[in-house]
Design a protein around this motif. Structure first.
Motif, short mmCIF file in Angstrom:
data_model
loop_
_atom_site.label_atom_id
_atom_site.label_comp_id
_atom_site.label_asym_id
_atom_site.label_seq_id
_atom_site.Cartn_x
_atom_site.Cartn_y
_atom_site.Cartn_z
N SER A 69 0.97 -1.08 0.05
CA SER A 69 0.03 0.12 0.18
C SER A 69 0.86 1.32 -0.02
O SER A 69 1.89 1.28 0.36
CB SER A 69 -0.82 0.01 1.25
OG SER A 69 -1.65 -0.99 1.43
N THR A 70 0.35 2.43 -0.61
CA THR A 70 1.17 3.52 -0.43
C THR A 70 0.21 4.73 0.52
O THR A 70 -0.94 4.71 0.19
CB THR A 70 1.24 4.18 -1.93
OG1 THR A 70 1.93 3.31 -2.82
CG2 THR A 70 1.92 5.38 -2.00
N LEU A 71 0.95 5.21 1.22
CA LEU A 71 0.41 6.34 2.02
C LEU A 71 1.27 7.73 1.88
O LEU A 71 2.38 7.60 1.39
CB LEU A 71 0.94 5.99 3.63
CG LEU A 71 0.30 4.52 3.90
CD1 LEU A 71 0.90 4.10 5.21
CD2 LEU A 71 -1.00 4.43 4.00
N LEU A 85 -5.59 8.46 -0.84
CA LEU A 85 -5.06 8.21 -2.08
C LEU A 85 -6.05 7.57 -2.90
O LEU A 85 -6.08 7.08 -3.92
CB LEU A 85 -3.74 7.38 -2.13
CG LEU A 85 -2.63 8.31 -1.69
CD1 LEU A 85 -1.19 7.28 -1.91
CD2 LEU A 85 -2.36 9.59 -2.71
N ALA A 89 -4.05 3.89 -3.61
CA ALA A 89 -3.23 3.28 -2.66
C ALA A 89 -2.60 1.92 -2.62
O ALA A 89 -2.06 1.41 -1.81
CB ALA A 89 -3.88 3.74 -1.18
N THR A 91 -0.99 -0.46 -4.20
CA THR A 91 0.10 -0.27 -4.97
C THR A 91 0.23 -1.30 -5.92
O THR A 91 0.66 -1.27 -7.00
CB THR A 91 1.51 -0.51 -3.94
OG1 THR A 91 1.30 0.60 -2.95
CG2 THR A 91 2.89 -0.08 -4.83
N PHE A 130 5.82 10.09 0.54
CA PHE A 130 5.17 8.99 -0.08
C PHE A 130 5.86 7.67 0.79
O PHE A 130 7.06 7.68 0.53
CB PHE A 130 5.07 9.02 -1.42
CG PHE A 130 4.47 10.13 -1.97
CD1 PHE A 130 3.08 10.01 -2.25
CD2 PHE A 130 5.07 11.37 -2.75
CE1 PHE A 130 2.25 10.97 -2.90
CE2 PHE A 130 4.56 12.29 -3.31
CZ PHE A 130 2.99 12.29 -3.31
#
Length: 169
Positions: A69-71, A85, A89, A91, A130
């Protein structure tokens, strides 16, 4: 042999397009092999409001992972604001050359979209971090970049329609 050729070709193409980013000084994680924020070489990156900022990130997987996951977090002076996101989010959904699960050592090309919401008024200066985390919420990549929100670019390229905006808020 073909995999090595693809890896080297990818690195050569992407290295020609790099944005100067820093390692996070707040969250854990290393810098990726390369980051290119479209339209930006030297920060602060000028990001048009009401449109998607596009980040191309190349990184090597530090371990085998089932999911990622992207935060995003915006730093506005003393204000620290988590920046949602939404579906972006996830990924694994935006890997360009692979899919999850990921094997240790894989070189991955990841295209991240971040919608610049109207809650960030034109003229806003911030630093955004990020970070990509695995299924255990353990960060392995983190980048920090200063941004400046600018007026939307004419036309609909990269922008969202009002239905998509309303469904996320």
């Amino acid at each position: 042999m073909l995999r090595l050729f693809v890896f080297l070709a990818t690195i050569l193409v992407v290295r020609g397009q790099s944005t100067a980013v820093n390692r996070s000084n707040v969250f854990p994680g290393e810098l990726p092999l390369n980051v290119h924020i479209e339209g930006c070489v030297t920060p602060p990156c000028r990001l048009p409001q009401l449109q998607d900022a596009l980040l191309n990130i190349v990184f090597r997987a530090p371990r085998t992972m089932q999911s990622m996951s992207t935060l995003a977090t915006a730093f506005l002076g003393i204000l620290v604001v988590p920046y949602p996101l939404g579906q972006n989010a996830i990924t694994c959904n935006f890997l360009q050359n692979s899919f999850c699960p990921i094997l240790e050592g894989e070189v991955l090309i990841y295209k991240l979209k971040m919608y610049i919401a109207p809650t960030f008024p034109v003229g806003t200066q911030a630093t955004v971090e990020f970070r990509v985390v695995d299924q255990n919420n353990s960060a392995f990549i983190c980048i920090r970049v200063p941004i400046l929100i600018v007026p939307a670019i004419g036309g609909s390229f990269g922008s969202r329609n009002s239905t998509a905006i309303a469904s996320e808020h």
